[in-house]
Design an enzyme around this catalytic site. Structure first.
Site, PDB file in Angstrom:
ATOM      1  N   GLU A 140      10.279  -1.932  -7.739  1.00  0.00           N
ATOM      2  CA  GLU A 140       8.940  -1.333  -7.740  1.00  0.00           C
ATOM      3  C   GLU A 140       8.090  -1.865  -8.894  1.00  0.00           C
ATOM      4  OE1 GLU A 140       7.816   0.197  -5.267  1.00  0.00           O
ATOM      5  OE2 GLU A 140       9.768   0.257  -4.300  1.00  0.00           O
ATOM      6  N   GLU A 202       7.861  -8.996  -0.791  1.00  0.00           N
ATOM      7  CA  GLU A 202       9.118  -8.257  -0.884  1.00  0.00           C
ATOM      8  C   GLU A 202      10.233  -9.119  -1.474  1.00  0.00           C
ATOM      9  OE1 GLU A 202       9.511  -5.263  -0.833  1.00  0.00           O
ATOM     10  OE2 GLU A 202       7.677  -4.636   0.134  1.00  0.00           O
TER      11      GLU A 202
HETATM   12 ZN   LIG Z   1       9.050  -3.528  -1.927  1.00  0.00          ZN
END
Ligand SMILES: [Zn+2]
Length: 294
Positions: A140, A202
């Site tokens: 995060e 990601e």
């Molecule tokens: Zn993520």
């Protein structure tokens, strides 16, 4: 004719924006399109985050809150210190970090620009340990570090032909611009709906997150187990947005972690002056990490 020249000008303007708005993500060196000033993204993010937090049921468990905050602050500090030693700018300048725990069975966590992070209690059985939690929070923090929200907003503005003049865009297309801003924070049009980042972002967050947890003294090998458990937890279930929907296919992700990201993270741990094993002795009472759901 007019239309053609108009669209040519638009295309050229777009190209200029792309050239001028290109920045580079620290550590990974990836070129990204990001022309929205971080201060602008951050100030609006802060409002959205506090609204979301006020509408959520927060965990009142003191141990869990303390642990989440400790892991988060520890990683932020390690990344800031590392950046200082490399005489980089402070990657988190002007950020007010916040780590909240939301009482919710979803296996999820999210981050908004400017250092606003939340972890759902449903992810704790998957995290299983402080190091597992560090892998989640490191991921995060990586989204924040790499300014993925600003990048998503810039891409959205450009795709909709709104260009870089945000004030003009806000006046001409207030609704459209507003919804783009919301998507930059990962928020959908409905309250509480979180939007996924792109696959590229990601994968970058996986890579940076693993490096960051290692910089903070956690064993990056623990990230492999975390993402394996995450994959198992998602079997046969609707996938929670931040964690799994656009994430790279699990097999690819685990392979990348094992073959590339973990060895790289070990190098960074060494550079950051981390010696010896991860602080597994600091594991909290098991009650914070309920057994994995079968
Ligand atoms: Zn993520």
């Amino acid at each position: 004719m007019r239309k053609t020249s108009g669209s040519t000008i638009m295309a050229l303007a777009g190209l200029l924006v792309v050239l001028a708005g290109c920045s580079e993500v620290g550590i990974t060196g990836r070129k990204q399109l990001n022309f929205v000033p971080a201060s602008m993204v951050t100030s609006m993010s802060v409002q959205q985050y506090s609204q979301l937090i006020s509408e959520s049921k927060l965990s009142t468990d003191a141990k869990t809150n303390a642990l989440v905050r400790r892991v988060g602050e520890r990683i932020v500090q390690a990344v800031a210190e590392y950046s200082k030693t490399r005489s980089d700018q402070d990657p988190f300048a002007g950020y007010q970090w916040e780590f909240n725990v939301i009482e919710d069975p979803q296996v999820n966590a999210f981050a908004m620009p400017g250092g606003k992070v939340a972890v759902y209690t449903g992810i704790l059985p998957v995290a299983q340990s402080e190091a597992g939690l560090a892998a989640v929070i490191g991921h995060e923090i990586a989204h924040v570090y790499a300014e993925h929200g600003g990048e998503r907003l810039s891409q959205g503005l450009l795709a909709q032909g709104l260009g870089t003049a945000l004030d003009v865009a806000l006046q001409k297309q207030p609704e459209q611009t507003r919804s783009l801003f919301m998507s930059a924070y990962g928020l959908g049009s409905q309250v509480g709906v979180l939007l996924p980042f792109s696959r590229v972002q990601e994968t970058e967050a996986d890579r940076l997150g693993t490096i960051f947890m290692a910089m903070a003294g956690y064993d990056p090998h623990e990230a492999v187990g975390l993402w394996e458990r995450m994959a198992a937890a998602s079997q046969g279930k609707a996938r929670p947005p931040e964690f799994l929907s656009t994430h790279p296919a699990e097999a690819t992700r685990i392979k990348k972690l094992q073959q590339e990201f973990v060895p790289e993270a070990m190098e960074y741990a060494r550079k950051a002056g981390q010696k010896g094993p991860a602080p597994t002795s600091q594991l909290p009472a098991p009650s914070i990490f309920p057994p994995a759901i079968k």
